[in-house]
Design a protein around this motif. Structure first.
Motif, PDB file in Angstrom:
ATOM      1  N   UNK A   8     158.044  80.678  28.677  1.00  0.00           N
ATOM      2  CA  UNK A   8     157.684  82.126  28.663  1.00  0.00           C
ATOM      3  C   UNK A   8     159.179  82.845  28.707  1.00  0.00           C
ATOM      4  N   UNK A   9     160.171  82.106  29.461  1.00  0.00           N
ATOM      5  CA  UNK A   9     161.482  82.380  29.650  1.00  0.00           C
ATOM      6  C   UNK A   9     162.523  81.333  29.540  1.00  0.00           C
ATOM      7  N   UNK A  10     163.458  81.400  28.990  1.00  0.00           N
ATOM      8  CA  UNK A  10     164.556  80.370  29.027  1.00  0.00           C
ATOM      9  C   UNK A  10     166.026  81.218  29.326  1.00  0.00           C
ATOM     10  N   UNK A  11     166.623  80.770  30.421  1.00  0.00           N
ATOM     11  CA  UNK A  11     167.746  81.613  30.925  1.00  0.00           C
ATOM     12  C   UNK A  11     168.727  80.593  30.808  1.00  0.00           C
ATOM     13  N   UNK A  12     170.004  80.703  30.388  1.00  0.00           N
ATOM     14  CA  UNK A  12     171.024  79.564  30.392  1.00  0.00           C
ATOM     15  C   UNK A  12     172.306  80.513  31.039  1.00  0.00           C
ATOM     16  N   UNK A  13     173.163  79.807  31.599  1.00  0.00           N
ATOM     17  CA  UNK A  13     174.567  80.358  32.259  1.00  0.00           C
ATOM     18  C   UNK A  13     174.226  80.631  33.821  1.00  0.00           C
ATOM     19  N   UNK A  14     173.211  80.275  34.203  1.00  0.00           N
ATOM     20  CA  UNK A  14     172.816  80.553  35.698  1.00  0.00           C
ATOM     21  C   UNK A  14     173.713  79.516  36.621  1.00  0.00           C
ATOM     22  N   UNK A  15     174.701  79.958  37.540  1.00  0.00           N
ATOM     23  CA  UNK A  15     175.464  79.021  38.278  1.00  0.00           C
ATOM     24  C   UNK A  15     176.435  78.480  37.194  1.00  0.00           C
ATOM     25  N   UNK A  16     177.007  79.303  36.585  1.00  0.00           N
ATOM     26  CA  UNK A  16     177.822  78.722  35.358  1.00  0.00           C
ATOM     27  C   UNK A  16     177.108  78.139  34.238  1.00  0.00           C
ATOM     28  N   UNK A  17     176.624  76.927  34.257  1.00  0.00           N
ATOM     29  CA  UNK A  17     176.093  75.933  33.227  1.00  0.00           C
ATOM     30  C   UNK A  17     174.477  75.561  33.493  1.00  0.00           C
ATOM     31  N   UNK A  18     173.961  76.218  34.640  1.00  0.00           N
ATOM     32  CA  UNK A  18     172.636  75.992  34.775  1.00  0.00           C
ATOM     33  C   UNK A  18     171.517  76.619  33.941  1.00  0.00           C
ATOM     34  N   UNK A  19     170.367  75.688  33.677  1.00  0.00           N
ATOM     35  CA  UNK A  19     169.393  76.357  32.767  1.00  0.00           C
ATOM     36  C   UNK A  19     167.990  76.357  33.682  1.00  0.00           C
ATOM     37  N   UNK A  20     167.433  77.643  33.156  1.00  0.00           N
ATOM     38  CA  UNK A  20     166.015  77.874  33.982  1.00  0.00           C
ATOM     39  C   UNK A  20     164.852  77.963  33.068  1.00  0.00           C
ATOM     40  N   UNK A  21     163.755  77.384  32.973  1.00  0.00           N
ATOM     41  CA  UNK A  21     162.766  77.746  32.199  1.00  0.00           C
ATOM     42  C   UNK A  21     161.435  78.201  32.910  1.00  0.00           C
ATOM     43  N   UNK A  22     160.774  79.125  32.588  1.00  0.00           N
ATOM     44  CA  UNK A  22     159.716  79.830  33.220  1.00  0.00           C
ATOM     45  C   UNK A  22     158.327  79.544  32.350  1.00  0.00           C
ATOM     46  N   UNK A  23     157.335  78.939  33.248  1.00  0.00           N
ATOM     47  CA  UNK A  23     156.141  78.631  32.705  1.00  0.00           C
ATOM     48  C   UNK A  23     155.131  79.193  33.210  1.00  0.00           C
ATOM     49  N   UNK A  24     154.367  80.015  32.711  1.00  0.00           N
ATOM     50  CA  UNK A  24     153.122  80.852  33.469  1.00  0.00           C
ATOM     51  C   UNK A  24     151.881  80.175  33.262  1.00  0.00           C
ATOM     52  N   UNK A  25     151.198  79.882  34.298  1.00  0.00           N
ATOM     53  CA  UNK A  25     149.997  79.071  34.371  1.00  0.00           C
ATOM     54  C   UNK A  25     148.694  80.006  33.695  1.00  0.00           C
ATOM     55  N   UNK A  26     147.605  79.417  33.258  1.00  0.00           N
ATOM     56  CA  UNK A  26     146.554  80.155  32.651  1.00  0.00           C
ATOM     57  C   UNK A  26     145.441  80.057  33.708  1.00  0.00           C
ATOM     58  N   UNK A  27     145.600  79.888  35.265  1.00  0.00           N
ATOM     59  CA  UNK A  27     144.339  79.620  35.941  1.00  0.00           C
ATOM     60  C   UNK A  27     144.687  80.971  37.198  1.00  0.00           C
TER      61      UNK A  27
ATOM     62  N   UNK B 268     174.173  73.471  42.921  1.00  0.00           N
ATOM     63  CA  UNK B 268     172.824  73.887  43.376  1.00  0.00           C
ATOM     64  C   UNK B 268     173.220  75.414  44.175  1.00  0.00           C
ATOM     65  N   UNK B 269     174.286  75.452  44.661  1.00  0.00           N
ATOM     66  CA  UNK B 269     174.765  76.372  45.553  1.00  0.00           C
ATOM     67  C   UNK B 269     175.023  77.680  44.627  1.00  0.00           C
ATOM     68  N   UNK B 270     175.754  77.314  43.511  1.00  0.00           N
ATOM     69  CA  UNK B 270     176.141  78.240  42.395  1.00  0.00           C
ATOM     70  C   UNK B 270     174.733  78.948  41.815  1.00  0.00           C
ATOM     71  N   UNK B 271     173.669  78.008  41.907  1.00  0.00           N
ATOM     72  CA  UNK B 271     172.683  78.579  41.206  1.00  0.00           C
ATOM     73  C   UNK B 271     172.003  79.544  42.128  1.00  0.00           C
ATOM     74  N   UNK B 272     172.074  79.288  43.602  1.00  0.00           N
ATOM     75  CA  UNK B 272     171.313  79.992  44.529  1.00  0.00           C
ATOM     76  C   UNK B 272     172.099  81.326  44.645  1.00  0.00           C
ATOM     77  N   UNK B 273     173.436  81.034  44.606  1.00  0.00           N
ATOM     78  CA  UNK B 273     174.235  82.425  44.787  1.00  0.00           C
ATOM     79  C   UNK B 273     174.066  83.414  43.538  1.00  0.00           C
ATOM     80  N   UNK B 274     173.799  82.693  42.605  1.00  0.00           N
ATOM     81  CA  UNK B 274     173.601  83.557  41.271  1.00  0.00           C
ATOM     82  C   UNK B 274     172.121  84.290  41.190  1.00  0.00           C
TER      83      UNK B 274
END
Ligand code: NI
Length: 388
Positions: free
Chosen positions: A48-67, A143-149
């Motif tokens: 549903x969402x893909x975000x790059x550049x979190x904590x410099x080069x971290x990547x995050x993907x969001x997947x919403x359930x259907x239940x 990990x700290x950089x992503x949390x700080x971000x």
């Protein structure tokens, strides 16, 4: 839920991703190729969402359930490799001189990608799953950089889970514990300054080598005489540099090493005693000791309720007998510590079978365990809210 048929079907494809990442290892935050690979896959899966550049080069993907409505939980993998020359001899060995995936982060990333693929196509869960791919686990604090971000707040993550492979834990087994699981890893450097001179007239010099040797000996008493005997602390001197000629007493000596602890009390104690011993022993000899202390990762603590959830999910996937839930703590460090400081969570170990140890030039991630890893993540998503 045992190992998913779908995870077995995906094994060859996910192993191909793993080997592709293995051929192209990247270090610390400089994981641009890997992060692009991950982001492209997450988009292709229909996250549903893909975000790059979190904590410099971290990547995050969001997947919403259907239940229906439910908690948002984070699943974390690491993407970085190590500055080691590979000696596996595999046909998919590193193509980058002096760099290799010697900790299996290529496997962690691929298994979480496999799980993301499965979860994005099935959506058979309540709430939301956030897949987290972090850079710089190997000492950079990604990990700290992503949390700080803003990782936790931005995506509304309520709990966070991690997985690491473990050589010589049999394939098909999982291992976990509640409480401190990985150590705080601090570094120290002690510069001893004496007075240089001719080796024939030590009376006219202040010898930093003799002083340093006594400091190395005295540091052993932090563990043996100062720390609570039933607690854990490691003090390792790993460098001692001094001198350049057989007939010269040098002006300076430098000692360096690491202190590893499982509690804030021992962490304080380690620093305090190391400073006192170094400075006072140096002073007793008329030398000076300058202590540099660099705080590394904090203790990685598995929270109780989340560890129980993980152990239960692992039992469902691998069977009752395949899960050790009172594992011994490890004195290595783990950057996931910053995530379980920010939110309740837990990390589990997955058996890599007989193999060279982590960070060894002959280490290789075992592709056989891919279906297990994917099934664990899938079951954790589908069980979210039920077990808690
Ligand atoms: Ni690792």
């Amino acid at each position: 839920m045992p190992i998913l048929n779908r995870a077995h079907e995906m094994q060859a494809e996910v192993a191909e991703w793993r080997r592709e990442l293995h051929r192209h290892p990247e270090l610390m935050f400089d994981v641009h190729r890997t992060a692009a690979f991950v982001a492209e896959k997450l988009k292709a899966f229909g996250c549903d969402e893909v975000v790059s550049g979190l904590g410099r080069t971290g990547v995050v993907g969001v997947i919403r359930g259907s239940r229906g409505a439910g908690e948002t939980i984070g699943f974390r993998a690491d993407m970085d490799a190590l500055p080691i020359k590979e000696m596996t001899g595999k046909d998919y060995a590193s193509t980058v001189p002096g760099k290799m995936h010697a900790c299996g982060h290529d496997g962690h990333t691929s298994m979480l990608l496999g799980a993301a693929h499965y979860l994005a196509e099935t959506r058979n869960f309540a709430g939301t799953v956030v897949v987290i791919f972090q850079p710089a686990e190997e000492g950079g604090g990604g990990g700290r950089e992503m949390v700080d971000d803003g990782l936790m707040d931005r995506f509304g993550i309520a709990r966070v889970y991690g997985m690491h492979n473990m050589p010589n834990l049999p394939v098909g087994q999982f291992s976990i514990r509640t409480g401190p699981f990985f150590a705080a890893t601090d570094e120290f450097r002690i510069r001893i300054t004496g007075r240089g001179g001719h080796a024939a007239w030590p009376n006219q010099a202040i010898d930093p080598i003799v002083t340093g040797a006594q400091i190395v000996q005295a540091l052993q008493t932090i563990a043996s005489r100062n720390a609570d005997p039933v607690s854990s602390i490691v003090v390792s001197v790993t460098q001692f540099h001094a001198g350049s000629a057989h007939n010269v007493i040098p002006e300076e000596a430098e000692i360096a090493g690491t202190v590893r602890t499982l509690s804030p009390e021992n962490r304080e104690l380690g620093e305090e005693r190391l400073r006192a011993l170094a400075e006072n022993i140096a002073a007793a000899h008329g030398a000076t000791a300058e202590v540099m202390w660099r705080r590394g990762y904090p203790v990685m603590v598995n929270h109780s309720a989340e560890s129980d959830i993980c152990a239960q999910i692992a039992r469902e996937v691998a069977g009752e007998a395949a899960v050790e839930s009172d594992a011994r703590p490890l004195m290595g460090g783990e950057d996931f510590a910053y995530m379980t400081e920010a939110r309740p969570g837990a990390m589990i170990l997955i058996g890599n079978g007989p193999s060279a140890g982590l960070h060894h030039p002959a280490y290789d991630f075992n592709d056989e365990i891919i279906p297990l890893g994917i099934s664990y993540w899938a079951a954790l998503a589908e069980g979210n809210g039920k077990a808690a």
